[in-house]
Design an enzyme around this catalytic site. Structure first.
Site, PDB file in Angstrom:
ATOM      1  N   LYS A 203     -15.330   5.150  -4.496  1.00  0.00           N
ATOM      2  CA  LYS A 203     -15.158   3.726  -4.810  1.00  0.00           C
ATOM      3  C   LYS A 203     -16.140   2.838  -4.027  1.00  0.00           C
ATOM      4  O   LYS A 203     -16.605   1.829  -4.548  1.00  0.00           O
ATOM      5  CB  LYS A 203     -13.723   3.278  -4.513  1.00  0.00           C
ATOM      6  CG  LYS A 203     -12.694   3.842  -5.500  1.00  0.00           C
ATOM      7  CD  LYS A 203     -11.313   3.266  -5.225  1.00  0.00           C
ATOM      8  CE  LYS A 203     -10.268   3.885  -6.126  1.00  0.00           C
ATOM      9  NZ  LYS A 203      -8.934   3.296  -5.913  1.00  0.00           N
TER      10      LYS A 203
ATOM     11  N   ASN B 174     -13.383   0.193  -8.768  1.00  0.00           N
ATOM     12  CA  ASN B 174     -12.701   1.289  -9.482  1.00  0.00           C
ATOM     13  C   ASN B 174     -12.988   1.259 -10.979  1.00  0.00           C
ATOM     14  O   ASN B 174     -12.546   2.144 -11.704  1.00  0.00           O
ATOM     15  CB  ASN B 174     -11.186   1.276  -9.220  1.00  0.00           C
ATOM     16  CG  ASN B 174     -10.466   0.228 -10.043  1.00  0.00           C
ATOM     17  OD1 ASN B 174     -11.073  -0.738 -10.518  1.00  0.00           O
ATOM     18  ND2 ASN B 174      -9.172   0.406 -10.215  1.00  0.00           N
TER      19      ASN B 174
ATOM     20  N   ASP C   3      -7.256  -2.535  -9.035  1.00  0.00           N
ATOM     21  CA  ASP C   3      -6.087  -2.004  -8.315  1.00  0.00           C
ATOM     22  C   ASP C   3      -5.088  -3.112  -7.936  1.00  0.00           C
ATOM     23  O   ASP C   3      -3.875  -2.945  -8.104  1.00  0.00           O
ATOM     24  CB  ASP C   3      -6.531  -1.273  -7.038  1.00  0.00           C
ATOM     25  CG  ASP C   3      -7.010   0.147  -7.326  1.00  0.00           C
ATOM     26  OD1 ASP C   3      -6.652   0.702  -8.381  1.00  0.00           O
ATOM     27  OD2 ASP C   3      -7.744   0.705  -6.488  1.00  0.00           O
TER      28      ASP C   3
ATOM     29  N   GLY D 178      -0.926  -0.951   6.367  1.00  0.00           N
ATOM     30  CA  GLY D 178      -2.199  -0.257   6.175  1.00  0.00           C
ATOM     31  C   GLY D 178      -3.350  -1.250   6.150  1.00  0.00           C
ATOM     32  O   GLY D 178      -3.159  -2.436   5.833  1.00  0.00           O
TER      33      GLY D 178
ATOM     34  N   GLY E  85      -8.833   1.214   2.438  1.00  0.00           N
ATOM     35  CA  GLY E  85      -9.351   0.749   1.155  1.00  0.00           C
ATOM     36  C   GLY E  85      -8.275   0.215   0.229  1.00  0.00           C
ATOM     37  O   GLY E  85      -8.482  -0.806  -0.442  1.00  0.00           O
TER      38      GLY E  85
ATOM     39  N   ASN F 173      -0.795  -2.581  10.749  1.00  0.00           N
ATOM     40  CA  ASN F 173      -1.499  -1.297  10.711  1.00  0.00           C
ATOM     41  C   ASN F 173      -1.341  -0.557  12.031  1.00  0.00           C
ATOM     42  O   ASN F 173      -1.136  -1.159  13.084  1.00  0.00           O
ATOM     43  CB  ASN F 173      -2.988  -1.531  10.408  1.00  0.00           C
ATOM     44  CG  ASN F 173      -3.701  -0.251  10.036  1.00  0.00           C
ATOM     45  OD1 ASN F 173      -3.168   0.565   9.276  1.00  0.00           O
ATOM     46  ND2 ASN F 173      -4.897  -0.042  10.565  1.00  0.00           N
TER      47      ASN F 173
ATOM     48  N   THR G 286      -3.636   0.903  13.658  1.00  0.00           N
ATOM     49  CA  THR G 286      -4.696   0.351  14.514  1.00  0.00           C
ATOM     50  C   THR G 286      -4.726  -1.156  14.262  1.00  0.00           C
ATOM     51  O   THR G 286      -5.323  -1.618  13.277  1.00  0.00           O
ATOM     52  CB  THR G 286      -6.063   0.979  14.146  1.00  0.00           C
ATOM     53  OG1 THR G 286      -5.918   2.406  14.081  1.00  0.00           O
ATOM     54  CG2 THR G 286      -7.133   0.609  15.139  1.00  0.00           C
TER      55      THR G 286
ATOM     56  N   TYR H  35       2.240   8.183  -5.378  1.00  0.00           N
ATOM     57  CA  TYR H  35       3.126   8.544  -6.488  1.00  0.00           C
ATOM     58  C   TYR H  35       3.130  10.058  -6.679  1.00  0.00           C
ATOM     59  O   TYR H  35       2.256  10.770  -6.154  1.00  0.00           O
ATOM     60  CB  TYR H  35       2.701   7.845  -7.789  1.00  0.00           C
ATOM     61  CG  TYR H  35       1.258   8.083  -8.147  1.00  0.00           C
ATOM     62  CD1 TYR H  35       0.274   7.186  -7.767  1.00  0.00           C
ATOM     63  CD2 TYR H  35       0.864   9.229  -8.849  1.00  0.00           C
ATOM     64  CE1 TYR H  35      -1.057   7.405  -8.061  1.00  0.00           C
ATOM     65  CE2 TYR H  35      -0.466   9.455  -9.150  1.00  0.00           C
ATOM     66  CZ  TYR H  35      -1.415   8.534  -8.758  1.00  0.00           C
ATOM     67  OH  TYR H  35      -2.731   8.759  -9.051  1.00  0.00           O
TER      68      TYR H  35
HETATM   69  P1  NAP Z   1      -7.716   5.027   3.771  1.00  0.00           P
HETATM   70  O1  NAP Z   1      -8.809   4.046   3.470  1.00  0.00           O
HETATM   71  O2  NAP Z   1      -8.050   6.336   4.334  1.00  0.00           O
HETATM   72  O3  NAP Z   1      -6.709   4.265   4.801  1.00  0.00           O
HETATM   73  C1  NAP Z   1      -5.614   4.935   5.328  1.00  0.00           C
HETATM   74  C2  NAP Z   1      -4.663   3.928   5.991  1.00  0.00           C
HETATM   75  O4  NAP Z   1      -3.457   4.638   6.327  1.00  0.00           O
HETATM   76  C3  NAP Z   1      -5.176   3.317   7.302  1.00  0.00           C
HETATM   77  O5  NAP Z   1      -4.658   2.015   7.418  1.00  0.00           O
HETATM   78  C4  NAP Z   1      -4.574   4.261   8.366  1.00  0.00           C
HETATM   79  O6  NAP Z   1      -4.384   3.635   9.626  1.00  0.00           O
HETATM   80  C5  NAP Z   1      -3.232   4.549   7.752  1.00  0.00           C
HETATM   81  N1  NAP Z   1      -2.628   5.824   8.163  1.00  0.00           N
HETATM   82  C6  NAP Z   1      -3.102   7.070   7.938  1.00  0.00           C
HETATM   83  N2  NAP Z   1      -2.249   8.001   8.415  1.00  0.00           N
HETATM   84  C7  NAP Z   1      -1.200   7.317   8.958  1.00  0.00           C
HETATM   85  C8  NAP Z   1       0.006   7.721   9.606  1.00  0.00           C
HETATM   86  N3  NAP Z   1       0.304   9.001   9.788  1.00  0.00           N
HETATM   87  N4  NAP Z   1       0.863   6.754  10.021  1.00  0.00           N
HETATM   88  C9  NAP Z   1       0.570   5.452   9.815  1.00  0.00           C
HETATM   89  N5  NAP Z   1      -0.566   4.997   9.222  1.00  0.00           N
HETATM   90  C10 NAP Z   1      -1.431   5.937   8.802  1.00  0.00           C
HETATM   91  O7  NAP Z   1      -6.825   5.330   2.470  1.00  0.00           O
HETATM   92  P2  NAP Z   1      -6.641   4.381   1.188  1.00  0.00           P
HETATM   93  O8  NAP Z   1      -7.756   4.586   0.226  1.00  0.00           O
HETATM   94  O9  NAP Z   1      -6.408   2.995   1.700  1.00  0.00           O
HETATM   95  O10 NAP Z   1      -5.342   4.980   0.466  1.00  0.00           O
HETATM   96  C11 NAP Z   1      -4.024   4.789   0.987  1.00  0.00           C
HETATM   97  C12 NAP Z   1      -2.996   5.336  -0.003  1.00  0.00           C
HETATM   98  O11 NAP Z   1      -2.897   4.496  -1.167  1.00  0.00           O
HETATM   99  C13 NAP Z   1      -3.293   6.725  -0.514  1.00  0.00           C
HETATM  100  O12 NAP Z   1      -2.134   7.510  -0.318  1.00  0.00           O
HETATM  101  C14 NAP Z   1      -3.585   6.561  -1.997  1.00  0.00           C
HETATM  102  O13 NAP Z   1      -3.110   7.668  -2.742  1.00  0.00           O
HETATM  103  C15 NAP Z   1      -2.805   5.304  -2.334  1.00  0.00           C
HETATM  104  N6  NAP Z   1      -3.362   4.561  -3.513  1.00  0.00           N
HETATM  105  C16 NAP Z   1      -2.603   4.458  -4.648  1.00  0.00           C
HETATM  106  C17 NAP Z   1      -3.097   3.763  -5.761  1.00  0.00           C
HETATM  107  C18 NAP Z   1      -2.263   3.654  -7.042  1.00  0.00           C
HETATM  108  O14 NAP Z   1      -2.809   3.332  -8.104  1.00  0.00           O
HETATM  109  N7  NAP Z   1      -0.958   3.885  -6.990  1.00  0.00           N
HETATM  110  C19 NAP Z   1      -4.352   3.157  -5.718  1.00  0.00           C
HETATM  111  C20 NAP Z   1      -5.106   3.260  -4.521  1.00  0.00           C
HETATM  112  C21 NAP Z   1      -4.594   3.969  -3.436  1.00  0.00           C
HETATM  113  P3  NAP Z   1      -5.575   3.536  10.732  1.00  0.00           P
HETATM  114  O15 NAP Z   1      -6.400   2.346  10.343  1.00  0.00           O
HETATM  115  O16 NAP Z   1      -4.855   3.349  12.019  1.00  0.00           O
HETATM  116  O17 NAP Z   1      -6.345   4.841  10.651  1.00  0.00           O
END
Ligand code: NAP
Length: 287
Positions: free
Chosen positions: A75, A96, A111, A135, A138, A159, A161, A228
């Site tokens: 993305k 996206n 999104d 969070g 992204g 978050n 962090t 999901y």
């Molecule tokens: P990302 O950029 O890697 O960011 C991950 C985030 O989760 C960061 O804020 C990180 O905190 C936090 N995190 C990771 N492990 C953690 C833990 N064990 N405890 C607490 N916080 C934790 O990932 P992303 O792209 O934002 O995606 C996040 C989720 O959204 C994914 O599961 C994805 O499948 C879902 N999503 C769903 C849709 C949909 O259409 N339903 C669309 C987009 C994304 P730090 O900053 O502290 O590392």
């Protein structure tokens, strides 16, 4: 105009591009939308090598492709690929949806609109609501502007962090005319109860829940996990135990962001209800 010209008679081609991609539900969703709205189009899953996104996209375009959905991990690369970005994509830092136009591509991010539509579908429109967004990656960045524009009365980004949450707050400060945006760590999250708590962390993928303080959930509140297909996640189970009245996963967001992309490409908005029902029947329950 020559009616024998293949460019005029060819079925329009679309795809979702990612790595991996075989698991994607997008081909089934868009096939259902196309059948419902009688669009002459195909939609496939396109696997790009991790170091070959730009080349794969260029080839797809040369072969007559009209548009792409972009998923993990491309993305941000898609965002860099085009300088014709919607405002919501520009601020999200991620694309996206790519639309082939005369000069190349324009990029959008559907999104956040998908999330807001899903919340609306669930009877929890963010207008006037106290919203907690967990969070700062992204997924969180992609939904801040749509939540602000939908009229959230308060939007707190929490978050693991905290500085990343504060950086997001600063990034969107220019779009927070009402001064409703706040940010911090988990422990800062409990000052006022919330109507909607959205988990945009990836914690659920490792069966963990953010360690949220008690007192977060207002009566009639909704806990929403963007993840999901995993049934009742640790976050949703914790939310129930802490007093959330309702729980939801991100399946509806997936369908709604797809509908938004479909409308951009085809100029027609599909009815998402039957597609949501079809996917829900094939997905682990939240009970
Ligand atoms: P990302 O950029 O890697 O960011 C991950 C985030 O989760 C960061 O804020 C990180 O905190 C936090 N995190 C990771 N492990 C953690 C833990 N064990 N405890 C607490 N916080 C934790 O990932 P992303 O792209 O934002 O995606 C996040 C989720 O959204 C994914 O599961 C994805 O499948 C879902 N999503 C769903 C849709 C949909 O259409 N339903 C669309 C987009 C994304 P730090 O900053 O502290 O590392």
């Amino acid at each position: 105009m020559n009616p024998a010209d293949p460019a005029l008679t060819m079925t329009d081609r679309y795809a979702v591009i990612g790595h991996p991609i075989a698991h994607s539900k997008s081909p089934a969703i868009h096939a259902a939308f196309a059948a419902q709205t009688a669009q002459d189009m195909t939609y496939e899953a396109l696997l790009a090598p991790l170091d070959g996104f730009v080349e794969t996209v260029a080839r797809f375009r040369e072969q007559g492709g009209r548009g792409l959905n972009v998923t993990v991990p491309f993305k941000e690369e898609a965002w860099r690929l085009t300088d014709r970005l919607s405002e919501r994509a520009r601020l999200a830092g991620a694309v996206n949806t790519l639309v082939v136009d005369g000069h190349g591509f324009s990029g959008d991010n559907t999104d956040g609109a998908g999330l807001v539509r899903d919340l609306e579908f669930l009877g929890c429109h963010p207008a006037g609501a106290r919203v907690m967004l967990l969070g700062a990656g992204g997924a969180a960045r992609g939904v801040v502007l749509p939540l602000l524009e939908a009229g959230a009365a308060r939007l707190f980004i929490a978050n693991r962090t905290p500085d990343r949450a504060r950086a997001l707050q600063a990034h969107f400060a220019g779009h927070d005319a009402r001064g409703v945006l706040r940010a911090g760590g988990w422990e800062d999250a409990a000052s006022t109860p919330c109507d909607i708590v959205i988990n945009a962390t990836s914690a659920s993928l490792s069966d963990e829940a953010p360690p949220l303080p008690a007192g977060l959930y207002a009566p009639d509140s909704l806990a929403y996990d963007m993840v999901y297909g995993r049934g009742l996640t640790a976050f949703l189970a914790q939310a129930r135990a802490q007093g959330a009245a309702r729980v939801a996963d991100g399946l509806g967001m997936l369908v709604e962001q797809a509908a938004e992309a479909f409308a951009l490409w085809r100029g027609v908005r599909p009815d998402t209800a039957p597609v949501r029902a079809q996917l829900r029947a094939a997905t682990p329950s939240l009970a």
